[in-house]
Design an enzyme around this catalytic site. Sequence first.
Site, mmCIF file in Angstrom:
data_model
loop_
_atom_site.group_PDB
_atom_site.id
_atom_site.type_symbol
_atom_site.label_atom_id
_atom_site.label_comp_id
_atom_site.label_asym_id
_atom_site.label_seq_id
_atom_site.Cartn_x
_atom_site.Cartn_y
_atom_site.Cartn_z
ATOM 1 N N GLY A 1 -34.647 -27.015 20.808
ATOM 2 C CA GLY A 1 -35.731 -26.196 19.791
ATOM 3 C C GLY A 1 -35.572 -26.697 18.282
ATOM 4 N N GLY B 1 -38.055 -25.911 15.427
ATOM 5 C CA GLY B 1 -38.416 -24.678 14.616
ATOM 6 C C GLY B 1 -38.160 -24.676 13.295
ATOM 7 C CD GLN B 2 -37.512 -20.462 8.738
ATOM 8 O OE1 GLN B 2 -36.866 -19.581 9.454
ATOM 9 N NE2 GLN B 2 -37.629 -20.268 7.269
ATOM 10 C CG LEU B 3 -31.544 -23.985 11.765
ATOM 11 C CD1 LEU B 3 -30.981 -24.068 10.350
ATOM 12 C CD2 LEU B 3 -30.577 -23.011 12.429
ATOM 13 C CG ASP C 1 -39.431 -27.655 20.100
ATOM 14 O OD1 ASP C 1 -38.584 -27.171 19.271
ATOM 15 O OD2 ASP C 1 -40.383 -27.012 20.594
ATOM 16 C CG ASP D 1 -38.845 -24.618 29.595
ATOM 17 O OD1 ASP D 1 -39.728 -24.183 30.722
ATOM 18 O OD2 ASP D 1 -37.902 -23.888 29.187
ATOM 19 C CE1 TYR E 1 -32.726 -12.383 15.257
ATOM 20 C CE2 TYR E 1 -33.188 -13.900 17.131
ATOM 21 C CZ TYR E 1 -32.878 -13.662 15.705
ATOM 22 O OH TYR E 1 -32.267 -14.458 15.047
HETATM 23 C C1 VAH Z 1 -35.938 -12.924 12.172
HETATM 24 N N1 VAH Z 1 -35.491 -14.760 10.797
HETATM 25 O O1 VAH Z 1 -36.613 -12.214 11.303
HETATM 26 C C2 VAH Z 1 -35.030 -14.242 11.741
HETATM 27 C C3 VAH Z 1 -33.628 -13.793 11.463
HETATM 28 C C4 VAH Z 1 -32.327 -12.275 9.937
HETATM 29 C C5 VAH Z 1 -33.627 -12.657 10.654
HETATM 30 O O2 VAH Z 1 -32.786 -13.818 12.218
HETATM 31 O O3 VAH Z 1 -36.002 -12.625 13.326
#
Ligand code: VAH
Length: 315
Positions: free
Chosen positions: A8, A11-13, A34, A52, A142
């Site tokens: 990944g 991604g942003q990080l 990625d 993947d 999440y």
């Molecule tokens: C989100 N950027 O918004 C992530 C993060 C604390 C938020 O885990 O899902």
Amino acid sequence: MEKILVIGAAGQLGSELTRSLADQFGAEQVIATDLNESAKAKFDFCRFQVLDVMDKDGLRNLVKNEKVTQIYHLAAVLSAVGEKKPLFAWELNMESLLHVLELAKEFKLNKVYWPSSIAVFGPNTPKINTPQYCVKEPNTVYGISKQAGERWCEYYFQKFNVDVRSLRYPGLIGYKSLPGGGTTDYAVDIYHKALAGEKFDCFLREDSSLPMMYMPDAIKATLDLMNAPSESVKIRSSYNLAAMNFTPKESYESILKYIPDFKIEYNPDFRQAIADSWPDSIDDTCARKDWGWKHDYDLDAMTKDILENLPNFKF
Ligand code: VAH
């Protein structure tokens, strides 16, 4: 010689952490992966390969053939997207972590990094200075996947001595990459709109306080944790991590100092309920005590740095 696999990486990080890993270990020791071939354009400084994370055999072959010694597993479906595709989010976030932990056990990898989030906290978690240990009943897919993932990380450390380490990131903000479908994405998008001279339509209420962190601090925390001696890493679920907390109104006001005619309006959407379930602020005493965590950026310092650098950054 360490061989670092970043899953990944685009991604942003990952976009920023991969470069820091190449700086630390040498670019030739880092493999950025990625899902999309197009991500290759971000990695002219190290090897890139399409992967993947759900391709168990592909991942195992890569770890075996490249003699990988560390995995940074950053691929995940974030909070907002996860609520639109709950079962997909659960499967990807959980199955991929278990793939990685099993490989770490099988190939005796030196270390694994896996990001958790303040999303593990829920509506009945203490909201102010949320402690390391407290009630966690997340109500997003999440958050549920991050809470379960933390349990698996601690299990693999205790049962199989897998050196897996983790941080509960707050909302991450940077100018070198775009966010990927989270509830804190507004805090990145607002700078782009301000610099484009456009009004910002904020999807959270103006008074919605959330824990946040500038990307340089997130990178520093990640490398400080991963470079700490194993015996200093006393928490093997995931560490609370903090730097600042602010509301959309405070973010807007920090930008007004530089762009006085910037306009905003607040139109909360489904992401407001997610934000309301998360803490306002985090107690990260354990990280500061165990491995010397200290943040560098507050809101004004972050805004100054972003507005100075974003106009010159080419995505
Ligand atoms: C989100 N950027 O918004 C992530 C993060 C604390 C938020 O885990 O899902």
